[in-house]
Design a protein around this motif. Structure first.
Motif, PDB file in Angstrom:
ATOM      1  N   ASN A 113       0.855  -1.183   0.000  1.00  0.00           N
ATOM      2  CA  ASN A 113       0.000   0.000   0.000  1.00  0.00           C
ATOM      3  C   ASN A 113       0.895   1.239   0.000  1.00  0.00           C
ATOM      4  O   ASN A 113       1.656   1.454   0.945  1.00  0.00           O
ATOM      5  CB  ASN A 113      -0.917   0.001   1.218  1.00  0.00           C
ATOM      6  N   SER A 171       1.622   1.939  -9.102  1.00  0.00           N
ATOM      7  CA  SER A 171       0.488   1.151  -9.586  1.00  0.00           C
ATOM      8  C   SER A 171       0.886   0.280 -10.761  1.00  0.00           C
ATOM      9  O   SER A 171       0.504  -0.891 -10.847  1.00  0.00           O
ATOM     10  CB  SER A 171      -0.664   2.082  -9.993  1.00  0.00           C
ATOM     11  N   ASN A 230      -0.544  -2.944  -4.344  1.00  0.00           N
ATOM     12  CA  ASN A 230      -1.904  -3.325  -3.960  1.00  0.00           C
ATOM     13  C   ASN A 230      -2.823  -2.119  -4.075  1.00  0.00           C
ATOM     14  O   ASN A 230      -3.928  -2.209  -4.625  1.00  0.00           O
ATOM     15  CB  ASN A 230      -1.911  -3.861  -2.530  1.00  0.00           C
ATOM     16  N   SER A 231      -2.369  -0.982  -3.552  1.00  0.00           N
ATOM     17  CA  SER A 231      -3.074   0.283  -3.707  1.00  0.00           C
ATOM     18  C   SER A 231      -2.058   1.404  -3.724  1.00  0.00           C
ATOM     19  O   SER A 231      -0.975   1.289  -3.138  1.00  0.00           O
ATOM     20  CB  SER A 231      -4.079   0.502  -2.567  1.00  0.00           C
ATOM     21  N   SER A 232      -2.407   2.483  -4.392  1.00  0.00           N
ATOM     22  CA  SER A 232      -1.513   3.625  -4.486  1.00  0.00           C
ATOM     23  C   SER A 232      -2.350   4.898  -4.413  1.00  0.00           C
ATOM     24  O   SER A 232      -3.310   5.053  -5.159  1.00  0.00           O
ATOM     25  CB  SER A 232      -0.727   3.575  -5.790  1.00  0.00           C
ATOM     26  N   ASP A 259      -6.923   0.588 -11.750  1.00  0.00           N
ATOM     27  CA  ASP A 259      -7.946   0.457 -10.712  1.00  0.00           C
ATOM     28  C   ASP A 259      -7.377   0.522  -9.303  1.00  0.00           C
ATOM     29  O   ASP A 259      -8.124   0.720  -8.339  1.00  0.00           O
ATOM     30  CB  ASP A 259      -8.700  -0.867 -10.890  1.00  0.00           C
ATOM     31  N   ASN A 260      -6.086   0.326  -9.159  1.00  0.00           N
ATOM     32  CA  ASN A 260      -5.453   0.324  -7.828  1.00  0.00           C
ATOM     33  C   ASN A 260      -4.879   1.686  -7.455  1.00  0.00           C
ATOM     34  O   ASN A 260      -4.033   1.798  -6.571  1.00  0.00           O
ATOM     35  CB  ASN A 260      -4.340  -0.728  -7.765  1.00  0.00           C
ATOM     36  N   ASN A 298      -5.594   5.985  -6.678  1.00  0.00           N
ATOM     37  CA  ASN A 298      -6.515   7.069  -6.347  1.00  0.00           C
ATOM     38  C   ASN A 298      -5.735   8.337  -6.058  1.00  0.00           C
ATOM     39  O   ASN A 298      -4.563   8.288  -5.638  1.00  0.00           O
ATOM     40  CB  ASN A 298      -7.365   6.712  -5.121  1.00  0.00           C
TER      41      ASN A 298
END
Length: 210
Positions: A54, A70, A75-77, A100-101, A103
């Protein structure tokens, strides 16, 4: 999206990210070159700090480190910046690449609170390359990263402050493992600039939160 397997391919992807649409001198906005961003992210990936992690990119500007993370399997960014113009541009890149991962959030970093676990923080804060730059902004970013309780921090600074920073990181229970060195190009984008392009010696400190 197919996983990127070569640093050059990552650099080529990042070259498509536009520069700051309306750079603001008060925020000391300079776009990180794709060659520097790709090298740092590739090293971070090799050290196990990207894939399935993350990521938070503090003061992300147009989002180059968040986007690169990303692309490299985070996993997320999340990219955070106070400048809405830059964030809107970054969102456009995100939508184009269909990530999609990823924001982006318009926020002062001091008001940003990430609810989930933060593994790795990237930050390229205003590091004082201007004569009249506000002193200590980069230290405020370090304190925010500590507050996010991240495991790993990658932080840009002027190379001339290295000795001070080594002591500062130690006092704040951050264990330095690597120091990456770059020539950061400062283009002539503000009225007070007298040179078309000037290279500034910067360091990126990788540190573990003890």
């Amino acid at each position: 999206m197919k996983m990127i397997t070569r640093k050059k391919h990552l650099e080529m992807k990042l070259q498509s990210i536009p520069s700051h649409p309306n750079p603001k001198v008060g925020l000391e906005q300079y776009s990180t070159p794709s060659v520097i961003a790709s090298d740092l992210i590739w090293n971070a990936y090799s050290l196990g700090d990207i894939e399935d992690k993350n990521i938070v990119d503090l003061g992300c500007g147009t989002g180059i480190f968040a986007i690169a993370s990303s692309l490299m399997g985070a996993n997320s960014s999340i990219g955070v910046d106070i400048d809405e113009d830059s964030i809107n541009l970054a969102i456009g890149v995100k939508d184009k690449l269909k990530l999609d991962n990823l924001n982006f959030i318009v926020s002062d970093i001091n008001e940003f609170n990430e609810g989930s676990i933060t593994d790795t923080v990237f930050q390229n804060p205003p590091f004082g390359s201007q004569r009249n730059a506000e002193v200590g902004v980069d230290l405020n970013f370090i304190q925010k990263a500590i507050g996010l309780n991240c495991s790993v921090l990658y932080s840009f600074h002027m190379a001339s402050t290295e000795e001070f920073l080594i002591k500062y990181f130690e006092v704040n229970n951050l264990k330095i493992t690597h120091i990456f060195r770059y020539k950061f190009p400062i283009p002539k984008i503000y009225d007070f600039h007298t040179k078309e392009n000037q290279n500034v010696d910067v360091i990126v400190i990788r540190a573990l939160h003890k």
